[in-house]
Motif scaffolding. Structure first.
Motif, PDB file in Angstrom:
ATOM      1  N   TRP A  33      10.656  -5.209  -5.156  1.00 60.33           N
ATOM      2  CA  TRP A  33      10.298  -4.003  -4.420  1.00 60.33           C
ATOM      3  C   TRP A  33       9.090  -4.309  -3.343  1.00 60.33           C
ATOM      4  N   VAL A  34       8.823  -3.238  -2.695  1.00 66.34           N
ATOM      5  CA  VAL A  34       7.771  -3.237  -1.395  1.00 66.34           C
ATOM      6  C   VAL A  34       7.008  -1.948  -2.059  1.00 66.34           C
ATOM      7  N   GLU A  35       5.970  -2.042  -1.862  1.00 67.99           N
ATOM      8  CA  GLU A  35       4.845  -1.046  -1.860  1.00 67.99           C
ATOM      9  C   GLU A  35       4.483  -0.431  -0.333  1.00 67.99           C
ATOM     10  N   PRO A  36       4.970   0.647  -0.154  1.00 66.59           N
ATOM     11  CA  PRO A  36       4.882   0.846   1.363  1.00 66.59           C
ATOM     12  C   PRO A  36       3.444   1.188   2.048  1.00 66.59           C
ATOM     13  N   GLU A  37       2.544   1.520   1.315  1.00 65.12           N
ATOM     14  CA  GLU A  37       1.242   1.573   2.127  1.00 65.12           C
ATOM     15  C   GLU A  37       0.650   0.299   2.444  1.00 65.12           C
TER      16      GLU A  37
ATOM     17  N   PRO B 188      -4.612   3.657 -11.324  1.00 69.55           N
ATOM     18  CA  PRO B 188      -5.665   4.810 -11.154  1.00 69.55           C
ATOM     19  C   PRO B 188      -6.880   4.332 -10.780  1.00 69.55           C
ATOM     20  N   ALA B 189      -7.305   3.181 -11.286  1.00 72.50           N
ATOM     21  CA  ALA B 189      -8.738   2.389 -10.868  1.00 72.50           C
ATOM     22  C   ALA B 189      -8.742   2.171  -9.370  1.00 72.50           C
ATOM     23  N   GLU B 190      -7.511   2.131  -8.748  1.00 70.34           N
ATOM     24  CA  GLU B 190      -7.608   1.884  -7.241  1.00 70.34           C
ATOM     25  C   GLU B 190      -7.393   3.133  -6.638  1.00 70.34           C
ATOM     26  N   ASN B 191      -7.076   4.454  -7.333  1.00 66.26           N
ATOM     27  CA  ASN B 191      -6.690   5.457  -6.628  1.00 66.26           C
ATOM     28  C   ASN B 191      -5.483   5.481  -6.049  1.00 66.26           C
ATOM     29  N   GLN B 192      -4.543   4.884  -6.408  1.00 63.91           N
ATOM     30  CA  GLN B 192      -3.274   4.647  -5.630  1.00 63.91           C
ATOM     31  C   GLN B 192      -2.276   4.979  -6.733  1.00 63.91           C
ATOM     32  N   THR B 193      -1.159   5.787  -6.040  1.00 59.38           N
ATOM     33  CA  THR B 193       0.092   6.226  -6.721  1.00 59.38           C
ATOM     34  C   THR B 193       1.138   5.936  -5.615  1.00 59.38           C
ATOM     35  N   ALA B 194       2.108   5.068  -6.040  1.00 52.56           N
ATOM     36  CA  ALA B 194       3.106   5.054  -4.981  1.00 52.56           C
ATOM     37  C   ALA B 194       4.444   4.926  -5.373  1.00 52.56           C
ATOM     38  N   LEU B 195       5.717   5.548  -4.524  1.00 48.08           N
ATOM     39  CA  LEU B 195       7.102   5.053  -5.001  1.00 48.08           C
ATOM     40  C   LEU B 195       7.233   3.808  -4.358  1.00 48.08           C
ATOM     41  N   LEU B 196       7.819   2.763  -5.145  1.00 46.55           N
ATOM     42  CA  LEU B 196       8.050   1.542  -4.565  1.00 46.55           C
ATOM     43  C   LEU B 196       9.568   1.680  -3.888  1.00 46.55           C
ATOM     44  N   GLU B 197       9.684   0.753  -3.051  1.00 42.76           N
ATOM     45  CA  GLU B 197      11.001   0.612  -2.226  1.00 42.76           C
ATOM     46  C   GLU B 197      11.942  -0.560  -2.539  1.00 42.76           C
ATOM     47  N   ARG B 198      13.023  -0.153  -3.020  1.00 39.03           N
ATOM     48  CA  ARG B 198      13.771  -1.470  -3.620  1.00 39.03           C
ATOM     49  C   ARG B 198      14.096  -2.330  -2.440  1.00 39.03           C
ATOM     50  N   ARG B 199      14.120  -3.574  -2.633  1.00 40.25           N
ATOM     51  CA  ARG B 199      14.627  -4.506  -1.738  1.00 40.25           C
ATOM     52  C   ARG B 199      15.704  -5.515  -2.660  1.00 40.25           C
TER      53      ARG B 199
END
Length: 516
Positions: free
Chosen positions: A347-351, A404-415
Motif C-alpha cells: 500500500w501507499v500512504e498518500p500524504e 493518533p500519536a502523530e495526529n494522522q489518519t489515512a486511507l491507504l492506496e493499494r498497489r
C-alpha cells in the motif's frame, strides 16, 4: 526488594544478553533497586557499576527542554531565533514549542545526512550540522499539524540557548538541572567517540560476538547527556520529591500539549506519555550504535524505572519487565492465532508518499513496514490489527491507518503488480543538491546516495509493486537508522521515467529529477 522484583532484575542479564548493564527502581523516593552487572569495557575488564558513565542519548531531550523552560518562562520569545537559523526556508518557520514537541515539520538531519552521501561511521560535527540544518528549503508538513521525530529540533534549542545566554550548554545543564537534581557526575558528553572512564558501547550479539561500536558524532541538546545510574536515580528522586510543586522542572515538562487542531499530543518537551498496564507512564528512551537506555516515571504509583545497556538489546522491553514485577502484574499474553487478513500486501500512504507493506508474522500478528522501524500489530477479533501506536482496519472506503500519536489518519492506496527494471540512471534532488544513483549490476538493481558529505554505499533495491521500490538503509550515522527509503517512480505520457519521489518516515517527499 520483593522476590518477584529480584527475579525480574536477575533475569535481565539472561534475557537481554550483552557486555553489561544497569537497572534502578525508585518508589516514593526510596531506592528499591540499584544494580549493575557485567563490563563497561570488556577488553579492559572495567566493571559496569552504578557509577559507570553512560551515554543516555535521546533521554537528553527532556533535559534540554528543562533548561529552556527554566531560562525562559515564555519560550516563544525565541521563535525568531529559529527562523534566523533556517535562512533558506521558503515557508513559515516552526516555533520553539514545535521543536520541543517534535511538531516542527523539519526532516531529521541524521536521515538527510545519508541522502548527502555520508558514510556510516563518518565524522559529523558542528560544520556538518550547520550545513544540513541551514540548507533546509522546505518542510514535510505544516508546523503543529503532525508529529515526526527530529533530532535537530533539540540541537537547535541548545544552540539558541547558548547564543541567548552567553553560556555553554554544559554550564546551563549543570546550573539549571544537574545541581538541583543531585546528578553529581552528569555532564555533556558531546563527543561520541569515547567516554572519560573508558566505557564502551558494543554492536553484535551472542551468536556473532560483540565488538566496540564506532561513532564519530558531535551531540549537544539532542543526545549529548552522559550520566551514571546514580545520576539518573538522583533525577528520579527529584521528580518524585517535587511532584506536588506545579513550578518544578518535571511539572513544567509534563504539561499537556496539543496539535494545531486541538488534538492531544502525547509527545511534549522531550517526553512521551503512554499507557502501560493501565497506568500513565511518562518517559523516553535513548539509542546510539552500541548503547540503549530507557527511563520512565509512573505518577499514579510514584515509581521510576531506569535501564541501561552498553549493547543493542531492548531497554524499553527490559524496563517494562521490571515495571510489571514492581506492580505485581503480568506482561500481556500473546494474541490468539488468527489468519493473515486478505488486505495484507503493498500500500501507499498518500500524504507522506511512503509505502506501507503488510505481511504475516504468525502467532496472531502481522508486520507493518511504514514508520521508523517495522512494527508488530496484533490481529483482533473484529478484523482489525493494532498496537499502542497504530491501528489498521478495513472500512467500506478502504484500508484505514490510524496513528493518533502523530495526529494522522489515512486511507491507504493499494498497489500491485511488479516494478519495471528500467529505472537505472542518475537522479538529482534540487532542494538538497544531492544525487541518487541507480545501477543495473548484472541484472540486479542497486541504489546509493551522494552529496557534500561523500558517497554512500550501494544497496540492493527491493521491489514492492509497480513503480514502487524500497532502498534499504540498515546502518546510518544514528542508530536506529532511517529504515527503508520509498522510491516512487514517476513516468511521463510516453512511459519514460521522469523522476523519483523519495522519502522515509524521518524525511519525506523529496523530488529527484532524472539527470542521466
Amino acid at each position: 526488594m520483593t522476590d518477584r522484583i529480584e527475579r525480574a532484575v536477575t533475569a535481565l542479564a539472561r534475557d537481554y544478553p550483552g557486555p553489561g548493564g544497569a537497572v534502578a527502581v525508585v518508589r516514593a523516593g526510596e531506592v528499591l533497586v540499584r544494580h549493575a552487572w557485567g563490563y563497561a569495557n570488556a577488553e579492559r575488564r572495567i566493571p559496569f557499576t552504578p557509577r559507570t558513565l553512560f551515554r543516555m542519548c535521546s533521554i537528553t531531550k527532556q533535559f534540554t527542554c528543562a533548561v529552556l523552560l527554566d531560562a525562559f518562562a515564555d519560550p516563544s520569545v525565541l521563535d525568531g531565533d529559529v527562523r534566523a537559523r533556517l535562512p533558506l526556508l521558503a515557508e513559515p518557520a516552526p516555533g520553539v514549542l514545535h521543536l520541543c514537541h517534535n511538531q516542527s515539520g523539519l526532516r531529521d538531519y541524521w536521515a538527510v545526512a545519508m541522502l548527502h552521501g555520508s558514510p556510516v561511521e563518518a565524522p559529523f560535527g558542528d560544520a556538518e550540522s550547520a550545513a544540513v540544518i541551514g540548507g533546509t528549503r522546505s518542510l514535510q508538513f505544516s508546523p503543529g499539524t503532525r508529529y515526526s521525530y527530529v533530532n535537530q529540533n533539540f540541537r537547535l534549542l541548545s544552540d539558541i540557548l547558548e547564543a541567548r545566554t552567553g553560556r555553554s550548554f554544559a554550564e546551563l545543564l549543570r546550573a539549571r538541572v544537574f545541581d538541583r537534581a543531585g546528578m553529581g557526575s552528569a555532564f555533556l558528553a558531546a563527543d561520541a567517540r569515547a567516554m572519560p572512564d573508558g566505557t564502551e558501547g558494543y554492536e553484535g550479539n551472542v551468536a556473532s560476538g560483540f565488538r566496540a561500536a564506532v561513532n564519530r558524532i558531535l551531540w549537544t541538546g539532542d543526545a549529548g547527556l552522559g550520566a551514571s545510574l546514580d545520576d539518573m536515580i538522583g533525577w528520579e528522586r527529584h521528580i518524585d520529591a517535587t511532584r506536588e510543586d506545579e513550578t518544578s522542572l518535571h511539572a513544567r515538562l509534563t504539561r499537556p500539549a496539543r496539535f494545531a487542531d486541538g488534538a492531544p499530543a502525547p509527545y511534549a518537551f522531550g517526553l512521551r506519555s503512554a499507557t502501560e498496564f493501565r497506568r500513565t507512564v511518562i518517559g523516553h528512551g535513548g539509542a546510539l550504535r552500541g548503547w540503549r537506555s530507557h527511563r520512565f516515571y509512573v505518577p499514579e504509583e510514584r515509581v521510576s524505572v531506569v535501564v541501561m545497556f552498553n549493547h543493542l538489546s531492548d531497554a524499553h522491553g527490559a524496563a517494562l519487565d521490571v515495571l510489571a514485577a514492581v506492580l505485581g502484574v503480568e506482561r500481556p499474553a500473546a494474541p490468539a492465532d488468527r489468519p493473515v487478513p486478505d488486505w495484507a500486501g503493498a500500500w501507499v500512504e498518500p500524504e507522506t508518499g511512503l509505502s506501507a507493506r503488510i505481511d504475516g508474522l504468525g502467532g496472531g500478528r502481522i508486520r507493518l513496514r511504514y514508520g521508523h522501524s517495522a512494527e508488530r500489530l496484533d490481529l483482533r477479533a473484529d478484523g482489525s490489527a493494532g498496537n499502542a501506536g497504530t491501528v489498521l482496519r478495513m472500512t467500506v472506503d478502504g484500508l484505514r491507518m490510524e496513528r493518533p500519536a502523530e495526529n494522522q489518519t489515512a486511507l491507504l492506496e493499494r498497489r500491485g503488480g511488479a516494478p519495471r527494471p528500467d529505472i537505472a540512471g542518475r537522479y538529482r534532488c534540487e532542494e538538497l543538491d544531492a544525487v541518487l544513483t541507480v545501477e543495473d549490476a548484472g541484472g540486479v538493481l542497486y541504489g546509493a546516495f551522494s552529496g557534500f558529505l561523500g558517497q554512500g554505499r550501494m544497496e540492493v533495491l527491493e521491489p514492492i509493486a509497480e513503480d514502487l521500490w524500497a532502498l534499504p538503509c540498515p546502518r546510518a550515522l544514528d542508530h536506529t537508522p532511517p529504515g527503508d527509503w520509498t522510491l516512487s517512480v514517476q513516468r511521463n505520457a510516453d512511459g519514460r521515467v521522469d523522476e523519483i519521489l523519495l522519502g522515509c518516515w524521518l524525511a519525506r517527499r523529496l523530488r529527484y529529477e532524472r539527470a542521466a
